[in-house]
Design a protein around this motif. Structure first.
Motif, PDB file in Angstrom:
ATOM      1  N   ILE A  86       0.889  -1.226  -0.004  1.00 38.76           N
ATOM      2  CA  ILE A  86      -0.110  -0.030   0.039  1.00 38.76           C
ATOM      3  C   ILE A  86       0.875   1.228   0.024  1.00 38.76           C
ATOM      4  O   ILE A  86       1.931   1.363   0.785  1.00 38.76           O
ATOM      5  CB  ILE A  86      -1.075  -0.141   1.301  1.00 38.76           C
ATOM      6  CG1 ILE A  86      -1.941  -1.045   1.109  1.00 38.76           C
ATOM      7  CG2 ILE A  86      -1.507   1.449   1.370  1.00 38.76           C
ATOM      8  CD1 ILE A  86      -3.158  -0.853  -0.081  1.00 38.76           C
ATOM      9  N   GLU A 179      -7.221   4.538  -2.516  1.00 36.36           N
ATOM     10  CA  GLU A 179      -5.925   4.078  -1.982  1.00 36.36           C
ATOM     11  C   GLU A 179      -5.390   3.215  -2.942  1.00 36.36           C
ATOM     12  O   GLU A 179      -6.128   2.440  -3.615  1.00 36.36           O
ATOM     13  CB  GLU A 179      -5.907   3.265  -0.565  1.00 36.36           C
ATOM     14  CG  GLU A 179      -6.500   4.446   0.580  1.00 36.36           C
ATOM     15  CD  GLU A 179      -5.984   3.545   1.862  1.00 36.36           C
ATOM     16  OE1 GLU A 179      -5.461   2.943   2.035  1.00 36.36           O
ATOM     17  OE2 GLU A 179      -6.842   4.189   2.491  1.00 36.36           O
ATOM     18  N   GLY A 181      -2.041   0.467  -4.428  1.00 35.24           N
ATOM     19  CA  GLY A 181      -0.632  -0.331  -4.000  1.00 35.24           C
ATOM     20  C   GLY A 181      -0.029  -0.734  -5.254  1.00 35.24           C
ATOM     21  O   GLY A 181      -0.380  -0.664  -6.431  1.00 35.24           O
ATOM     22  N   ALA A 190      -6.586  -0.269  -4.652  1.00 33.45           N
ATOM     23  CA  ALA A 190      -6.703  -1.189  -3.268  1.00 33.45           C
ATOM     24  C   ALA A 190      -7.916  -0.537  -2.248  1.00 33.45           C
ATOM     25  O   ALA A 190      -8.802   0.151  -2.694  1.00 33.45           O
ATOM     26  CB  ALA A 190      -5.511  -1.404  -2.582  1.00 33.45           C
ATOM     27  N   ASP A 191      -7.827  -1.100  -1.280  1.00 31.36           N
ATOM     28  CA  ASP A 191      -8.833  -0.687  -0.121  1.00 31.36           C
ATOM     29  C   ASP A 191     -10.180  -1.100  -0.625  1.00 31.36           C
ATOM     30  O   ASP A 191     -10.495  -2.125  -0.962  1.00 31.36           O
ATOM     31  CB  ASP A 191      -8.507   0.714   0.267  1.00 31.36           C
ATOM     32  CG  ASP A 191      -9.122   1.363   1.618  1.00 31.36           C
ATOM     33  OD1 ASP A 191      -8.839   0.472   2.760  1.00 31.36           O
ATOM     34  OD2 ASP A 191      -9.678   2.169   1.684  1.00 31.36           O
TER      35      ASP A 191
END
Ligand code: C5P
Length: 239
Positions: A86, A179, A181, A190-191
């Motif tokens: 991340i 977010e 990565g 991501a997230d």
């Protein structure tokens, strides 16, 4: 695929290892926090609704060419995701003034912005996620110029796709946070994308259907998330 030990516990999700080095299980909790964890409550079913909403949105984005960490939904609260590194930079895209933008620049909430605005924040609760500019990102080595460029481009593409996605169900996408990565040398999304990470206003009534209901003690938090999910399923289930 076998779920193994806990790798990391965040405010709203727990990540578990699996028997594959490249995959993790993301478990969506009912815990709801605001103001960097200072306000905290358990809201029954929120994790299930957010896992469901994030699943539909990641599938929609993947279908439209956006690379994400999403692999599949495993259970009501669990999602299989690609393991990635991340990047500690939260990317916020805004279409309408609200929240910290309105407070920072004295622009009334609800004022349309003449073009989408991308802002960057350093993901760090102790420092209260300070706003940063690209030079901070390069100086601290959080991401390279090329990576931040890609993140910004993807964020604006996601904005166009999600504006349309929500517009179809009579919801205005005010702003949201992403977010990213690194995964096999690529930048991927991501997230999660849920009413916890977006501002969503009913287009006709202006009713708030997102986490501001929790932040501002407006009540009916999970009910509003369920309403967002109901509209998504009515419109997109068969697509
Ligand atoms: O608070 P602010 O106005 O900067 O938030 C912009 C958007 O980013 C909102 O949709 C908010 O829910 C989201 N956000 C988030 N996680 C944070 C900060 C903001 O999901 N840590």
């Amino acid at each position: 695929m076998e779920k193994r030990e806990k790798l990391y516990e965040g405010k709203a999700k727990v990540l578990y290892k699996t028997d594959s080095d490249n995959l993790l299980v993301a478990y969506f909790k009912d815990d709801t926090t605001a103001f960097d964890g200072a306000k905290k409550e358990v809201l029954e079913d929120k994790g299930v609704i957010n896992c469901a909403i994030s699943t539909v949105i990641f599938e929609y984005l993947e279908k439209h060419g956006i690379k994400t960490h999403f692999v599949e939904r495993l259970s009501p609260r669990e999602m299989l995701v690609k393991k990635c590194e991340i990047i500690p930079v939260e990317v916020v895209v805004r279409n309408v003034a609200a929240g910290s933008f309105s407070r920072r620049y004295g622009v009334p909430e609800g004022t349309p912005l003449k073009e989408p605005l991308v802002e960057y924040f350093y993901k760090n609760d102790e420092l209260h996620d300070p706003m940063v500019c690209p030079n901070h990102v390069y100086l601290f080595g959080w991401a390279t110029r090329e990576e931040l460029g890609q993140m910004t481009k993807i964020a604006l593409e996601v904005n166009e796709l999600l504006k349309k996605f929500f517009d179809e169900i009579d919801i205005q996408l005010v702003d949201f946070k992403l977010e990213f990565g690194r995964c096999n040398g690529e930048i991927i999304l991501a997230d999660e994308i849920t009413p916890d990470s977006c501002r969503l206003w009913d287009k006709s009534s202006g009713e708030v259907l997102d986490k501001d209901r929790f932040r501002k003690d407006m009540g009916k938090v999970v009910e509003s998330y369920k309403e967002v999910y109901r509209r998504i399923m009515d419109r997109y289930e068969k697509v």
